[in-house]
Every structure is written in structure tokens, then in C-alpha cells.
Design an enzyme around this catalytic site. Structure first.
Site, mmCIF file in Angstrom:
data_model
loop_
_atom_site.group_PDB
_atom_site.id
_atom_site.type_symbol
_atom_site.label_atom_id
_atom_site.label_comp_id
_atom_site.label_asym_id
_atom_site.label_seq_id
_atom_site.Cartn_x
_atom_site.Cartn_y
_atom_site.Cartn_z
ATOM 1 N N TYR A 53 26.473 2.143 -10.368
ATOM 2 C CA TYR A 53 25.677 3.078 -9.312
ATOM 3 C C TYR A 53 25.485 2.405 -7.939
ATOM 4 O O TYR A 53 25.553 1.207 -7.952
ATOM 5 C CB TYR A 53 24.403 3.465 -9.685
ATOM 6 N N ASP A 67 20.211 -1.612 -3.645
ATOM 7 C CA ASP A 67 20.787 -2.027 -4.831
ATOM 8 C C ASP A 67 22.002 -1.339 -5.446
ATOM 9 O O ASP A 67 22.500 -0.217 -4.988
ATOM 10 C CB ASP A 67 19.579 -1.490 -6.291
#
Length: 243
Positions: free
Chosen positions: A149, A160
Site C-alpha cells: 500500500y 506511509d
């Protein structure tokens, strides 16, 4: 840069958060020839850099008075409790401003994204788009999944990424934010989706860390690689049948 001088600067500056930032006086000619001059200037510059980075409003006259009183051994003009109250007020006001700005930006982003081609919106407000359609099984609400992801804010700031770390990650769908838990259950294994997650399905008014602010809308690209709990269950069943 050490932590102690900056921490001192933040405490001193926090007493003045109600004041407008005073214009800096014209710099005086400095020779900075002696060790005392160099140390003095260097410490002040580090303090100022830390304050500027934190975005704390500074009244230079009051700041200098605080430095002078401390170094001359004079009694402080305000109490530690007053300093703490000023800092809490500043932090509260800054958080409220950030919350309002993030809410407005997120609302506008989601309103536009809702009309984009291929975007679906669930009853909860989660928006998703199928980037790659998989044909594997769907995970359940307590399954452990393995994913790749990338997460960004609506302005594109990445906060992130498993891609950046070079390896996928695993977690239980009952251990993540609601937007992830709901969204992953829509994805067959082998799929890649884009999720736009409103704050009530993300980190809400509290935010998370230093990058995800209060009431931030989050954008994720997620690949569902495997359902680890299902794979483990199948292995257990095979082991039982062979025993």
C-alpha cells in the site's frame, strides 16, 4: 542540533502566543570574533531555528527579556503554570485551525472525487475505485491480510508506504482504521484499489503522528496479496486430514 535548547525556546516562546509576531529589529554589525560571541550567536540561532520550524509566534522583546532575566538570575515574571496554560492555548488554537483547514480540503476533494470515472461511494462515505480487478476470495472482518500500500494526504504528501520499505505488511482487519477494514472486505485477492477515506473512517479529530493532522482525508492505493488467516486454516485442515 540538541533537544535541550529548542525545548527551552519553546517554553519561553509559549508565554507569548497571544502576541503578534513582532518584526525583527535591524541587525547590528557583529564581528563574532571571540568564543563568547560565537557561542552566544550560535545558541541563539539554534533556538530561533527551532522556534521558526515549529511555527510559534514570537515577540522578540519579551523573548530577549526572558533570556536576560534567566541569565542574570532575576526572578521569572510569570509562573510555570502560566507558561503551561499559554502553551495549551496555543496548541489548541493551532489544532482547531488545522482541523478546519483539513476538513474543508477533504470535503472539497471527496466531492470532486465522487464524480470521477469509476469511483463508488459506500453508505459510510468510503470512496473506492478498482484499479486492478482480482478473482480471488474476499477477506472477512477478522481475517489477517497481506498487502502492499501507499498512503497520501489529499495534497499528495506521502505519509506511509510499504513499497518504500520494500516489503508488504500483514494485519488483522479488526485492528485497523474503519476505512481499511471496510475497504479490504470489498477486494478479492489479487485486486488493487484506491480508497479515499473520510476522517470519521480514519484518524478523526485526533490525527496520527506529525503528518496526519486532525480531520484529514486519506488516500490509499492498496494491493491485496493474500489472506493469511484463510491460508493458515487450509493448512491446518490439510494437516488434520493427513494425520
Amino acid at each position: 542540533m540538541t533537544k535541550t535548547p529548542i525545548a527551552l525556546a519553546l517554553v519561553l516562546a509559549s508565554t507569548l502566543t497571544a502576541c503578534n509576531k513582532a518584526p525583527a529589529p535591524a541587525p547590528q554589525e557583529l564581528t563574532l570574533e571571540t568564543n563568547e560571541q560565537r557561542i552566544s550567536y550560535g545558541m541563539a540561532y539554534r533556538l530561533g531555528s527551532g522556534i521558526e520550524a515549529e511555527g510559534i509566534p514570537l515577540d522578540l522583546a519579551a523573548f530577549n527579556a526572558g533570556i536576560r532575566d534567566a541569565t542574570e538570575g532575576a526572578e521569572a515574571r510569570i509562573t510555570p503554570e502560566e507558561v503551561e496554560t499559554a502553551m495549551r492555548t496555543f496548541q489548541s488554537e493551532r489544532a482547531a485551525q488545522a482541523s478546519g483547514e483539513n476538513s474543508a480540503q477533504g470535503d472539497a476533494f471527496r466531492a470532486e472525487n465522487a464524480n470521477a470515472e469509476g469511483v463508488e461511494t459506500t453508505a459510510s462515505g468510503l470512496q473506492y475505485k478498482v484499479l486492478t480487478a482480482g478473482d480471488g476470495p474476499l477477506p472477512g472482518p477478522t481475517d489477517v491480510v497481506n498487502v502492499h500500500y501507499r498512503g497520501t494526504l489529499v495534497d499528495g504528501t506521502e505519509f506511509d508506504s510499504s513499497y518504500s520499505r520494500g516489503e508488504p505488511t500483514s494485519f488483522g482487519l479488526n485492528q485497523v482504521i474503519p476505512g481499511w477494514s471496510e475497504g479490504l472486505q470489498l477486494m478479492p485477492v489479487g485486486s488493487k484499489y484506491q480508497f479515499v477515506i473520510p476522517p470519521e473512517l480514519g484518524y478523526g479529530a485526533g490525527g496520527a503522528g506529525g503528518v496526519i493532522g486532525p480531520n484529514a482525508t486519506l488516500v490509499f492505493e492498496v494491493e491485496l496479496l493474500n489472506i493469511e488467516s484463510a491460508a493458515q486454516d487450509a493448512a491446518d485442515e490439510t494437516a488434520k486430514s493427513e494425520s
